[in-house]
Design a protein around this motif. Structure first.
Motif, PDB file in Angstrom:
ATOM      1  N   ASN A   4      38.513  24.738  33.630  1.00  0.00           N
ATOM      2  CA  ASN A   4      38.176  25.683  32.571  1.00  0.00           C
ATOM      3  C   ASN A   4      37.295  26.771  33.174  1.00  0.00           C
ATOM      4  OD1 ASN A   4      38.008  26.862  30.058  1.00  0.00           O
ATOM      5  ND2 ASN A   4      36.342  25.550  29.378  1.00  0.00           N
ATOM      6  N   VAL A   5      37.630  28.023  32.894  1.00  0.00           N
ATOM      7  CA  VAL A   5      36.838  29.154  33.384  1.00  0.00           C
ATOM      8  C   VAL A   5      36.252  29.876  32.180  1.00  0.00           C
ATOM      9  CG1 VAL A   5      36.863  31.331  34.657  1.00  0.00           C
ATOM     10  CG2 VAL A   5      38.311  29.433  35.411  1.00  0.00           C
ATOM     11  N   ASP A   6      34.948  30.094  32.207  1.00  0.00           N
ATOM     12  CA  ASP A   6      34.284  30.882  31.173  1.00  0.00           C
ATOM     13  C   ASP A   6      34.559  32.351  31.499  1.00  0.00           C
ATOM     14  OD1 ASP A   6      32.575  32.338  29.552  1.00  0.00           O
ATOM     15  OD2 ASP A   6      30.890  30.946  29.806  1.00  0.00           O
ATOM     16  N   LEU A   7      35.567  32.911  30.858  1.00  0.00           N
ATOM     17  CA  LEU A   7      35.984  34.276  31.161  1.00  0.00           C
ATOM     18  C   LEU A   7      34.960  35.314  30.723  1.00  0.00           C
ATOM     19  CD1 LEU A   7      39.776  33.923  30.365  1.00  0.00           C
ATOM     20  CD2 LEU A   7      38.658  33.930  32.605  1.00  0.00           C
ATOM     21  N   ASN A   8      34.045  34.937  29.847  1.00  0.00           N
ATOM     22  CA  ASN A   8      32.956  35.843  29.482  1.00  0.00           C
ATOM     23  C   ASN A   8      31.925  35.931  30.610  1.00  0.00           C
ATOM     24  OD1 ASN A   8      33.831  36.582  26.851  1.00  0.00           O
ATOM     25  ND2 ASN A   8      33.196  34.569  26.143  1.00  0.00           N
ATOM     26  N   ARG A   9      31.799  34.874  31.359  1.00  0.00           N
ATOM     27  CA  ARG A   9      30.844  34.823  32.471  1.00  0.00           C
ATOM     28  C   ARG A   9      31.466  35.370  33.767  1.00  0.00           C
ATOM     29  NH1 ARG A   9      27.458  29.491  33.741  1.00  0.00           N
ATOM     30  NH2 ARG A   9      26.077  30.465  32.258  1.00  0.00           N
ATOM     31  N   CYS A  10      32.770  35.169  33.938  1.00  0.00           N
ATOM     32  CA  CYS A  10      33.477  35.574  35.162  1.00  0.00           C
ATOM     33  C   CYS A  10      33.305  37.072  35.402  1.00  0.00           C
ATOM     34  CB  CYS A  10      34.966  35.231  35.034  1.00  0.00           C
ATOM     35  SG  CYS A  10      35.944  35.766  36.440  1.00  0.00           S
ATOM     36  N   ALA A  57      31.158  30.127  36.869  1.00  0.00           N
ATOM     37  CA  ALA A  57      31.979  30.236  35.662  1.00  0.00           C
ATOM     38  C   ALA A  57      33.073  29.176  35.585  1.00  0.00           C
ATOM     39  CB  ALA A  57      32.617  31.626  35.597  1.00  0.00           C
ATOM     40  N   LEU A  59      34.465  25.305  35.531  1.00  0.00           N
ATOM     41  CA  LEU A  59      34.148  23.909  35.240  1.00  0.00           C
ATOM     42  C   LEU A  59      35.376  23.080  35.580  1.00  0.00           C
ATOM     43  CD1 LEU A  59      32.392  21.682  33.888  1.00  0.00           C
ATOM     44  CD2 LEU A  59      33.551  22.261  31.758  1.00  0.00           C
TER      45      LEU A  59
END
Length: 68
Positions: A4-10, A57, A59
């Motif tokens: 899972n990638v936090d695209l808001n953080r990336c 970013a 997980l």
């Protein structure tokens, strides 16, 4: 294994795409695309890619029934 990638953080530094290009890739200059379900045999590359992310970013979830 589940990714899972936090695209808001990336921030699209693309370190993950260099280390695991079959799982992560940039679309254009800023949009990261990734495979959320990855074969267990790719765990090493995916963990290295997650560790290389400057903004942490990514997980990587352990398979069900596996202790972390």
């Amino acid at each position: 294994m589940r990714v899972n990638v936090d695209l808001n953080r990336c921030q699209a530094y693309a370190q993950c795409a260099f280390l695991a290009p079959d799982v992560f890739r940039l679309h254009g200059e800023e949009a990261l695309l990734y495979q959320p379900d990855v074969e267990e045999s790719r765990r090493g590359d995916v963990l290295r890619a997650a560790a290389a992310c400057p903004v942490q970013a990514i997980l990587v979830e352990a398979p069900r029934g596996e202790a972390r």
